[in-house]
Design an enzyme around this catalytic site. Structure first.
Site, PDB file in Angstrom:
ATOM      1  N   ARG A   1      38.502  32.745  -7.714  1.00  0.00           N
ATOM      2  CA  ARG A   1      37.804  33.829  -8.415  1.00  0.00           C
ATOM      3  C   ARG A   1      38.367  35.208  -8.084  1.00  0.00           C
ATOM      4  NH1 ARG A   1      31.716  32.834  -7.339  1.00  0.00           N
ATOM      5  NH2 ARG A   1      32.637  32.219  -5.355  1.00  0.00           N
TER       6      ARG A   1
ATOM      7  N   ASN B   1      31.919  30.231 -11.091  1.00  0.00           N
ATOM      8  CA  ASN B   1      32.082  28.824 -10.737  1.00  0.00           C
ATOM      9  C   ASN B   1      31.001  28.025 -11.424  1.00  0.00           C
ATOM     10  OD1 ASN B   1      34.175  29.164  -8.973  1.00  0.00           O
ATOM     11  ND2 ASN B   1      32.914  29.110  -7.126  1.00  0.00           N
TER      12      ASN B   1
END
Ligand SMILES: [Zn+2]
Ligand SMILES: [Zn+2]
Length: 760
Positions: free
Chosen positions: A15, A33
């Protein structure tokens, strides 16, 4: 644009990578996620979006594995900026967990940078490196479910952890001098040694010739000066380990090159973030003491993979023996109290730390053959990374593996999760390690097995456990023949559905005729197999005892050739090492067919030859006789010895007795051991070629899968591959799992999956 990515993309810095990338291309949107992977939405200039997509694949973080990336155009939502959103909860909870990975170059630089706040901090890590699998207690993967939960991050660490642009954003094991785990040095009674720097003191103790137990990522190592033969010998004595090679840790690739031959492929294998032990050819000059790996042309070498290793190696400057922290063949110690108790008769001091190890994981071992990586032991750095399969199981399957070098495997849809190395199931410790391992994997991979697979051998402890497990949960149990599992492991890896010629050469596995197989030619797919050819059956006098004492196999072959006179010939060869009465007694076993099961094992043929040549009559570790025979053989073309292929109703038996006769004649002539060993290797390779050609002419099959412990032998693999490809065959070998019994759990789930699918 909406993008979804599947694979190992969580807990690996994915990320922050996306966040920084989006900012770099001035894109707005979000990343989050979910339970299947990562979800992204971006808006911005068309060209920038294109570059963004391209960079995702090109520049993804080192630990991530992208299995699938899908995107679709959406209407504009008008995002103002780019943000990392909190995770979505969905029903599906399965997520691959990253293996433990060696310290990255950024962290290594900081470790030795005096101006960095983590200067010389032995637990420095970031999202690109450090412990993962060995600290995970439960899922989802975040700090409170790891063994780092007892360490509260200091303000600075917390800031890094929450900053999406930081390399330590959501790095769960993030820590520093102020808030993280610490190292201590203990004496063998567990009393702390007062020192301002335990690692420096440990280094000087090692240089004085002391043996240290060093706590690592997946367990304890025993470390000592690898350049001092007396110290190495002392370690062998205390550890009760005769002959079996020790691994050596060296500071850097330059040091490795001083002692070993290193090809470019071997160099990149050594340096890979998985940091396995790589078997390298020793240089004839400047070798380290023979005691490290007696009568072995290879040396197992690894580079440091934790910050603690680097600090230690930088200080001692010499290669260190780094062998598993155990006595003899028990599993390695990984819990502190257990280590202090079990290792105090071996280690003089203990270099320990207070970050707990949740699960025991041994070092992985591999080598390069013909430029390709071959795994001998798949464990730290690899497990529990799933192997993507081309078949999908509706039911979760658990396979209990074999008896030696045990691993287990879970098949969850199209992911085969092969466990870390459990080891030989010859003690209670190893058995409970298998049972606990399965429970742990069930939990962290969120998977409830509905089908159980095991070996066909009813007396394997792994089979007994599988039976018990299937009874306990009332599950279907599918026994899989050992050599079929070997071949199926190759088919699963190489994604092959049809039939192939399977050559399974190893030590032993129970066949479906009740004999002990090990020199097998099968026609097989993942579901079933037919045995088309095998090496000649020879009695295995005394069963297990004959595996430990290769001279028994020598006698057994001689008896086949000379009948009652066999013992006399054996006596000439063995007179110095085995008493005549003993030889007579064992010949009686063969004559009267008492505890002498028949075997077609290729491994036992190696044993017999090794003993007849006077190389090894009794072994101190599995495969030693074959290993020492390989060491003698040379890398050049030699003619093979004679053998006979006997056909009966479309099935073939390879008569190996002419090989033994020829070798005896060579010895008579005074031919050198090196030549005989080399010719013997070529003979086995020639057998494989000729039998495969016969099978091809009947079944019109052109793919050959090679598996089993014999295919750890570099010479055999090279020769067989050369001969088969020259004859137009396509050759398939294991690459993701070992060709030895460490790979059969994968084969077991593959076979079980096909059989279950048929039942539906
Ligand atoms: Zn790092
Ligand atoms: Zn801190």
């Amino acid at each position: 644009m909406h993008i979804s990515i599947k694979g190992i993309v969580q807990g690996v810095g994915f990320r922050p990578f996306i966040y920084n990338l989006a900012r770099c291309y001035s894109l707005s949107g979000y990343v989050l996620n979910n339970t299947k992977g990562v979800d992204i939405e971006v808006e911005g200039k068309k060209e920038n979006v294109r570059l963004f997509l391209q960079d995702i694949e090109l520049k993804s973080p080192p630990l991530s594995v992208i299995e699938e990336i899908k995107w679709e155009e959406l209407s504009l939502r008008g995002y103002k900026n780019f943000e990392i959103k909190s995770s979505k909860k969905e029903k599906e909870r399965f997520l691959p967990i990253s293996p433990d990975i060696s310290i990255c170059n950024d962290c290594l630089r900081e470790l030795f940078d005096p101006s960095n706040r983590r200067y010389r901090y032995p637990f420095i890590n970031c999202t690109n490196c450090g412990p993962r699998f060995t600290i995970v207690k439960d899922i989802p993967y975040d700090r409170k479910r790891t063994t780092m939960s007892s360490f509260k991050m200091c303000e600075e660490c917390e800031r890094e952890y929450n900053d999406p642009s930081n390399r330590r954003f959501h790095a769960q094991p993030n820590a520093c001098w102020k808030c993280g785990p610490q190292v201590r040095l203990l004496d063998r009674e567990g009393k702390e040694i007062k020192t301002s720097d335990p690692i420096l003191t440990a280094a000087s103790l090692i240089k004085e010739g002391k043996i240290l137990a060093v706590k690592g990522i997946g367990g304890y190592h025993l470390a000592c000066d690898a350049t001092d033969p007396e110290v190495v010998e002392k370690l062998r004595r205390r550890k009760n380990r005769i002959d079996k090679p020790f691994a050596v840790m060296m500071l850097d690739i330059n040091q490795v090159k001083k002692f070993c031959e290193v090809t470019p492929e071997e160099e990149s294998f050594l340096l890979s973030p998985r940091r396995p032990i790589v078997l390298l050819k020793r240089k004839s000059q400047k070798v380290l003491p023979q005691e490290i790996a007696p009568r072995n042309k290879y040396l197992g070498v690894m580079l440091p993979y934790t910050p603690l290793h680097y600090l230690l190696l930088e200080e001692v400057k010499i290669p260190l023996v780094m062998t598993s922290g155990n006595i003899s063949e028990e599993p390695i110690a990984y819990k502190d109290e257990d280590a202090l108790c079990r290792l105090k008769t071996i280690a003089d001091f203990f270099l320990v730390h207070n970050r707990e190890i949740e699960i025991r994981v041994d070092d992985s071992v591999g080598k390069i053959v013909d430029g390709e990586r071959v795994l001998i032991r798949r464990s730290r750095g690899y497990a529990p990374q799933p192997i993507k399969t081309h078949f999908t199981s509706k039911k979760c399957i658990v396979a209990f593996g074999g008896h030696l070098k045990n691993t287990f495997c879970l098949l969850r849809k199209d992911y085969a999760i092969v466990s870390h190395h459990i080891g030989d199931l010859e003690n209670l410790e190893a058995l409970s390690s298998l049972e606990e391992g399965i429970e742990h994997y069930k939990k962290i991979f969120y998977c409830m097995p509905e089908v159980v697979a095991c070996d066909l051998h009813p007396n394997y402890t792994s089979t007994a456990l599988a039976k018990e497990y299937s009874r306990k949960y009332s599950l279907l149990l599918i026994p899989v023949q050992h050599h079929h599992a070997h071949i199926a492991s190759v088919l699963a890896e190489k994604k092959i559905d049809g039939k192939v010629i399977g050559v399974a050469f190893d030590g032993s596995g129970l066949g479906d005729d009740g004999s002990i197989w090990g020199g097998e030619f099968l026609v097989a797919d993942m579901k079933e197999f037919k045995r088309i050819a095998h090496l000649r059956y020879i009695p295995l006098p005394g069963g297990e005892a004959a595996i430990k004492e290769p001279w028994r196999m020598a006698l057994s072959f001689l008896y086949q050739i000379y009948g009652k006179e066999g013992k006399k010939v054996a006596c000439q060869i063995l007179s110095d090492v085995v008493k005549f009465e003993k030889i007579e007694a064992v010949q009686k076993l063969i004559e009267k067919n008492i505890s002498s099961p028949l075997t077609s094992s290729a491994g036992r043929l190696f044993d017999a030859v090794s003993s007849i040549l006077g190389i090894r009559h009794r072994i101190n570790y599995e495969g030693q006789a074959a290993c020492e025979l390989e060491t003698l053989a040379e890398e050049k073309k030699e003619s093979s010895y004679p053998f006979r292929i006997i056909e009966k109703k479309g099935r073939f038996t390879v008569d190996t007795l002419p090989i033994i006769e020829a070798i005896l004649a060579e010895q008579e002539k005074g031919t050198g051991l090196e030549v005989i060993a080399t010719r013997f290797h070529w003979t086995l390779s020639q057998i494989i070629l000729e039998v495969c050609e016969k099978i091809r002419s009947i079944f019109s099959l052109n793919k050959v899968a090679l598996s089993g412990g014999v295919f750890q032998n570099t010479l055999i693999v090279r020769q067989v591959r050369h001969l088969l490809t020259s004859s137009g065959f396509e050759v398939l070998l294991n690459s993701s799992v070992p060709p030895n019994d460490g790979g059969i759990s994968l084969g077991q789930v593959a076979v079980a999956c096909q059989r279950v699918t048929d039942r539906l």
